[in-house]
Design an enzyme around this catalytic site. Structure first.
Site, PDB file in Angstrom:
ATOM      1  N   LYS A   1       2.942 -17.550   9.135  1.00 14.23           N
ATOM      2  CA  LYS A   1       2.219 -17.842  10.351  1.00 14.23           C
ATOM      3  C   LYS A   1       1.862 -16.537  11.068  1.00 14.23           C
ATOM      4  O   LYS A   1       2.512 -15.536  10.760  1.00 14.23           O
ATOM      5  CB  LYS A   1       3.028 -18.774  11.260  1.00 14.23           C
ATOM      6  CG  LYS A   1       4.464 -18.251  11.526  1.00 14.23           C
ATOM      7  CD  LYS A   1       4.926 -18.485  12.892  1.00 14.23           C
ATOM      8  CE  LYS A   1       4.569 -17.393  13.842  1.00 14.23           C
ATOM      9  NZ  LYS A   1       5.406 -16.181  13.821  1.00 14.23           N
TER      10      LYS A   1
ATOM     11  N   GLU B   1      13.848 -15.185  23.786  1.00 11.04           N
ATOM     12  CA  GLU B   1      14.606 -14.077  23.168  1.00 11.04           C
ATOM     13  C   GLU B   1      14.908 -13.010  24.198  1.00 11.04           C
ATOM     14  O   GLU B   1      14.137 -12.823  25.150  1.00 11.04           O
ATOM     15  CB  GLU B   1      13.762 -13.433  22.078  1.00 11.04           C
ATOM     16  CG  GLU B   1      13.472 -14.358  20.942  1.00 11.04           C
ATOM     17  CD  GLU B   1      12.436 -13.760  20.032  1.00 11.04           C
ATOM     18  OE1 GLU B   1      12.834 -13.046  19.113  1.00 11.04           O
ATOM     19  OE2 GLU B   1      11.234 -13.977  20.272  1.00 11.04           O
TER      20      GLU B   1
ATOM     21  N   LYS C   1       9.668 -13.202  25.558  1.00 10.74           N
ATOM     22  CA  LYS C   1      10.462 -12.047  25.122  1.00 10.74           C
ATOM     23  C   LYS C   1      11.136 -11.474  26.372  1.00 10.74           C
ATOM     24  O   LYS C   1      10.624 -11.642  27.493  1.00 10.74           O
ATOM     25  CB  LYS C   1       9.545 -10.978  24.519  1.00 10.74           C
ATOM     26  CG  LYS C   1       8.712 -11.493  23.333  1.00 10.74           C
ATOM     27  CD  LYS C   1       9.296 -11.065  22.023  1.00 10.74           C
ATOM     28  CE  LYS C   1       8.456 -11.518  20.855  1.00 10.74           C
ATOM     29  NZ  LYS C   1       9.243 -11.813  19.657  1.00 10.74           N
TER      30      LYS C   1
ATOM     31  N   LYS D   1      15.317 -24.273   9.605  1.00 11.51           N
ATOM     32  CA  LYS D   1      16.620 -24.168  10.284  1.00 11.51           C
ATOM     33  C   LYS D   1      17.359 -25.503  10.178  1.00 11.51           C
ATOM     34  O   LYS D   1      16.778 -26.560  10.432  1.00 11.51           O
ATOM     35  CB  LYS D   1      16.418 -23.822  11.771  1.00 11.51           C
ATOM     36  CG  LYS D   1      15.913 -22.405  12.009  1.00 11.51           C
ATOM     37  CD  LYS D   1      15.741 -22.159  13.508  1.00 11.51           C
ATOM     38  CE  LYS D   1      14.973 -20.881  13.797  1.00 11.51           C
ATOM     39  NZ  LYS D   1      15.776 -19.677  13.799  1.00 11.51           N
TER      40      LYS D   1
ATOM     41  N   ASP E   1       2.104 -16.592  18.277  1.00 17.88           N
ATOM     42  CA  ASP E   1       3.338 -16.212  17.590  1.00 17.88           C
ATOM     43  C   ASP E   1       4.370 -17.347  17.612  1.00 17.88           C
ATOM     44  O   ASP E   1       5.114 -17.530  16.657  1.00 17.88           O
ATOM     45  CB  ASP E   1       3.927 -14.975  18.290  1.00 17.88           C
ATOM     46  CG  ASP E   1       5.065 -14.341  17.514  1.00 17.88           C
ATOM     47  OD1 ASP E   1       4.949 -14.252  16.280  1.00 17.88           O
ATOM     48  OD2 ASP E   1       6.069 -13.946  18.129  1.00 17.88           O
TER      49      ASP E   1
ATOM     50  N   ASP F   1       6.668 -22.130   8.230  1.00 13.63           N
ATOM     51  CA  ASP F   1       7.057 -22.004   9.627  1.00 13.63           C
ATOM     52  C   ASP F   1       8.580 -22.020   9.578  1.00 13.63           C
ATOM     53  O   ASP F   1       9.179 -23.080   9.357  1.00 13.63           O
ATOM     54  CB  ASP F   1       6.523 -23.205  10.416  1.00 13.63           C
ATOM     55  CG  ASP F   1       6.943 -23.163  11.870  1.00 13.63           C
ATOM     56  OD1 ASP F   1       8.041 -22.656  12.158  1.00 13.63           O
ATOM     57  OD2 ASP F   1       6.180 -23.646  12.719  1.00 13.63           O
ATOM     58  N   HIS F   2       9.192 -20.853   9.727  1.00 14.35           N
ATOM     59  CA  HIS F   2      10.618 -20.802   9.397  1.00 14.35           C
ATOM     60  C   HIS F   2      11.492 -21.672  10.302  1.00 14.35           C
ATOM     61  O   HIS F   2      12.605 -22.000   9.951  1.00 14.35           O
ATOM     62  CB  HIS F   2      11.123 -19.348   9.330  1.00 14.35           C
ATOM     63  CG  HIS F   2      11.421 -18.749  10.663  1.00 14.35           C
ATOM     64  ND1 HIS F   2      10.455 -18.206  11.466  1.00 14.35           N
ATOM     65  CD2 HIS F   2      12.577 -18.611  11.350  1.00 14.35           C
ATOM     66  CE1 HIS F   2      11.005 -17.759  12.576  1.00 14.35           C
ATOM     67  NE2 HIS F   2      12.304 -17.983  12.539  1.00 14.35           N
TER      68      HIS F   2
ATOM     69  N   HIS G   1       5.853 -22.746  15.986  1.00 16.97           N
ATOM     70  CA  HIS G   1       7.263 -23.131  16.134  1.00 16.97           C
ATOM     71  C   HIS G   1       7.483 -24.209  17.213  1.00 16.97           C
ATOM     72  O   HIS G   1       8.129 -25.219  16.977  1.00 16.97           O
ATOM     73  CB  HIS G   1       8.129 -21.924  16.504  1.00 16.97           C
ATOM     74  CG  HIS G   1       8.086 -20.794  15.507  1.00 16.97           C
ATOM     75  ND1 HIS G   1       7.925 -20.983  14.164  1.00 16.97           N
ATOM     76  CD2 HIS G   1       8.210 -19.448  15.674  1.00 16.97           C
ATOM     77  CE1 HIS G   1       7.959 -19.807  13.543  1.00 16.97           C
ATOM     78  NE2 HIS G   1       8.114 -18.858  14.441  1.00 16.97           N
TER      79      HIS G   1
ATOM     80  N   ARG H   1       0.831  -1.221   0.000  1.00 15.85           N
ATOM     81  CA  ARG H   1       0.000   0.000   0.000  1.00 15.85           C
ATOM     82  C   ARG H   1       0.856   1.258   0.000  1.00 15.85           C
ATOM     83  O   ARG H   1       0.421   2.303  -0.471  1.00 15.85           O
ATOM     84  CB  ARG H   1      -0.864   0.029   1.262  1.00 15.85           C
ATOM     85  CG  ARG H   1      -2.009  -0.939   1.187  1.00 15.85           C
ATOM     86  CD  ARG H   1      -2.797  -0.851   2.489  1.00 15.85           C
ATOM     87  NE  ARG H   1      -3.888  -1.793   2.462  1.00 15.85           N
ATOM     88  CZ  ARG H   1      -4.293  -2.492   3.512  1.00 15.85           C
ATOM     89  NH1 ARG H   1      -3.708  -2.339   4.671  1.00 15.85           N
ATOM     90  NH2 ARG H   1      -5.295  -3.323   3.406  1.00 15.85           N
TER      91      ARG H   1
HETATM   92  C1  BG6 Z   1       8.913 -15.295  14.541  1.00  9.82           C
HETATM   93  C2  BG6 Z   1       8.127 -14.562  15.570  1.00  9.82           C
HETATM   94  O1  BG6 Z   1       8.119 -16.216  13.869  1.00  9.82           O
HETATM   95  O2  BG6 Z   1       9.986 -15.963  15.161  1.00  9.82           O
HETATM   96  C3  BG6 Z   1       9.012 -13.584  16.321  1.00  9.82           C
HETATM   97  O3  BG6 Z   1       7.071 -13.854  14.950  1.00  9.82           O
HETATM   98  C4  BG6 Z   1      10.227 -14.275  16.864  1.00  9.82           C
HETATM   99  O4  BG6 Z   1       8.303 -12.946  17.362  1.00  9.82           O
HETATM  100  C5  BG6 Z   1      10.902 -15.092  15.793  1.00  9.82           C
HETATM  101  O5  BG6 Z   1      11.098 -13.265  17.309  1.00  9.82           O
HETATM  102  C6  BG6 Z   1      12.013 -15.947  16.360  1.00  9.82           C
HETATM  103  O6  BG6 Z   1      12.680 -16.562  15.309  1.00  9.82           O
HETATM  104  P1  BG6 Z   1      14.228 -16.782  15.312  1.00  9.82           P
HETATM  105  O7  BG6 Z   1      14.522 -17.528  14.069  1.00  9.82           O
HETATM  106  O8  BG6 Z   1      14.870 -15.441  15.363  1.00  9.82           O
HETATM  107  O9  BG6 Z   1      14.482 -17.573  16.551  1.00  9.82           O
END
Ligand code: BG6
Length: 527
Positions: free
Chosen positions: A172, A240, A364, A206, A259, A201-202, A264, A52
């Site tokens: 996600k 984190e 967090k 890994k 989240d 889902d990243h 994850h 946008r």
């Molecule tokens: C994301 C979350 O999917 O994963 C974030 O939305 C989080 O809040 C992050 O910080 C953590 O991923 P990674 O790969 O940095 O551990």
């Protein structure tokens, strides 16, 4: 071992919805750059960032280049390669929620198809706020971009056939709860076939997460012990040391459950607990993931108040710095009840895991950023040799997913000298021994898989639904039962002390402190 049947298309247009957003700049473009640099992109490709925000083409490229410089390792950024790569990117200002603007998308795609001689191979990536996940597939369907129907010719006379690639990648959280996940699945299934859907889902991208399977299924020594007979409990931590930073608006609607936990952490539980798939492929691997989710023992309201602990970080001083509380963060309501920490105990009701608690936690503003799995083995059945204090030795296998990626086995040895004292020692493997884990590996790996057409590491619709089926009652109970506390916790702590109650079980156990797990842990544990 099976041979890969997946093939990189010769040409492709990748359309990123949310092209002007944070994810595109931080993760997607740097990962695509890495693929480009390593010769892993299709021979001819274009990336169309769509958003946008008003961006002139030149400014957009500068904005992405800045992202490359900031988020790539210094040694990976090469100005010449970046310039070449960025030439493949264009920007289109468009509101994705407005169907009447999709003819502009069609026009841009036609133009790019001509430019790179592309037989309408498209991947659509939804890097937008989740509120747009329902509307975009409907609009793509309305203008016929969901499936190939036309047979026009390309510039070179090649036929644009219905073999053309049409895939859609969805970030996600997929759904806000069970009901919305079911609704979303319905929308996606009415526009696409399951094999066109790539719910990303990243964590699964890994290296170290995929290595859980290698550790378990490529070695003969672990699997015989990997069950209720030898394992006492499992801990999974993914925390984190930052707050929500600029993502307050998104996070306040999301929270730790949506989240991190429903996706994850569930995936980590699944990989740790799953049966060995007969083959590592999209069907058999994902079947085993779903079976784990189906075996999660449902939680009663009583279990929820006892075994699920949520928290929110409060304003506090940490490392001589004053940190904002969550409610003071930008775009967060000052009365927010969103959890930034969650710890819980769950059980898997099947033959392998009956009675073994899985403890999971995320948060967090914790003392450090770390993700790891700790497998606690049962003690010897009879105590012949104990530790100095007379207690029995317990063995742990620690799978460190990040940082200091590696695996540690903890066991006891005899202390040299007279007497028979035993002492716990560690046997470490770190990925540094293999040259380290390439940074940005997760998104690169998954984007490459998607271009190749391999959905194995993406979440299937039944996995999303079964996982939500388990976690949704927790969200419901929280909104119904106002007596369930949301504990405050200061920055730099491991969350509210109440989270240790779920693991203490008669004060015998406590959460493992990840800062003490690896010998070189002082590298990153800034306590
Ligand atoms: C994301 C979350 O999917 O994963 C974030 O939305 C989080 O809040 C992050 O910080 C953590 O991923 P990674 O790969 O940095 O551990």
């Amino acid at each position: 071992m099976q041979q890969s049947t997946f093939k990189m298309p010769e040409s492709l247009v990748l359309v990123i919805f949310g092209g002007s957003g944070d994810l595109t700049k931080r993760k997607l473009i740097p990962s695509l750059y890495q693929l480009y640099k390593n010769g892993k992109m299709p021979e001819r490709f274009s990336i169309l960032g769509l958003g946008r925000s008003a961006f002139e083409q030149e400014k957009f490229i500068l904005h992405l280049d800045e992202g490359l410089k900031t988020y790539l390792d210094k040694k990976e950024y090469q100005a010449k390669t970046a310039k070449e790569f960025l030439r493949h990117i264009e920007y289109l200002e468009m509101d994705p929620s407005d169907l009447s603007q999709y003819n502009r998308l069609q026009t841009s795609l036609d133009m790019l198809d001509k430019k790179i001689d592309n037989p309408a191979n498209y991947i659509f990536y939804l890097a937008t706020p989740p509120s747009l996940y329902g509307v975009i597939p409907k609009h793509l369907k309305a203008i016929g971009l969901n499936k190939c129907t036309s047979t026009e010719k390309t510039k070179s006379g090649r036929k644009k056939t219905c073999e053309s690639i049409r895939r859609i990648v969805i970030e996600k959280p997929f759904g806000h709860d069970l009901k919305s996940a079911l609704e979303l699945n319905k929308i996606y299934k009415s526009a696409f076939n399951e094999n066109q859907l790539y719910r990303i889902d990243h964590f699964l991208g890994k290296e170290t997460v995929q290595n859980i399977m290698a550790l378990r299924f490529a070695n003969g020594i672990f699997e015989p012990l990997w069950n209720r007979n030898y394992i006492e409990r499992v801990e999974i931590t993914a925390v984190e040391n930052m707050g929500v930073e600029s993502r307050g608006g998104f996070y306040d609607q999301t929270g730790a459950m949506r989240d991190m936990v429903q996706n994850h952490l569930s995936q980590l539980v699944a990989l740790t607990a799953m049966e060995p798939p007969v083959q590592f492929n999209e069907e058999l691997f994902r079947n085993e993931v779903v079976k784990v989710y189906q075996s999660f023992r449902s939680l009663t309201p009583d279990d929820i108040s006892k075994d699920v602990v949520r928290g929110q970080y409060t304003a506090s001083k940490w490392k001589n710095e004053q940190h904002k509380g969550y409610r003071e963060e930008d775009k967060v309501s000052d009365k927010s009840r969103t959890e930034t920490f969650l710890a819980m105990k769950l059980f898997i009701d099947n033959w392998r895991w009956q009675g073994v608690p899985f403890y999971i936690r995320t948060g967090k503003m914790m003392p450090t950023k770390v993700s790891e799995i700790v497998i606690h083995f049962k003690q010897t059945p009879h105590l012949v040799f104990g530790l100095k204090d007379g207690s029995a030795v317990s063995n742990q296998l620690i799978i460190r997913l990040q940082p200091n990626e590696g695996i540690v086995l903890k066991f006891a040895v005899k202390v040299p000298g007279s007497g028979f004292e035993v002492k716990k020692v560690s046997m470490d493997f770190t990925y540094d021994q293999l040259g380290g884990v390439p940074s940005g590996d997760a998104y690169s790996k998954l984007l490459e898989d998607c271009m190749l057409g391999d959905p194995t590491l993406f979440t299937r619709s039944d996995a999303v639904e079964t996982s939500w089926n388990f976690f949704d009652p927790i969200l419901q109970e929280w909104s119904k039962n106002k007596k369930i506390p949301l504990y405050g916790y200061p920055a730099g702590t491991w969350g509210p002390p109440e989270s240790s109650h779920i693991i203490e079980e008669g004060k015998v156990h406590e959460w493992t402190n990840p800062c003490k797990n690896l010998t070189n842990s002082d590298l990153y544990c800034e306590l």
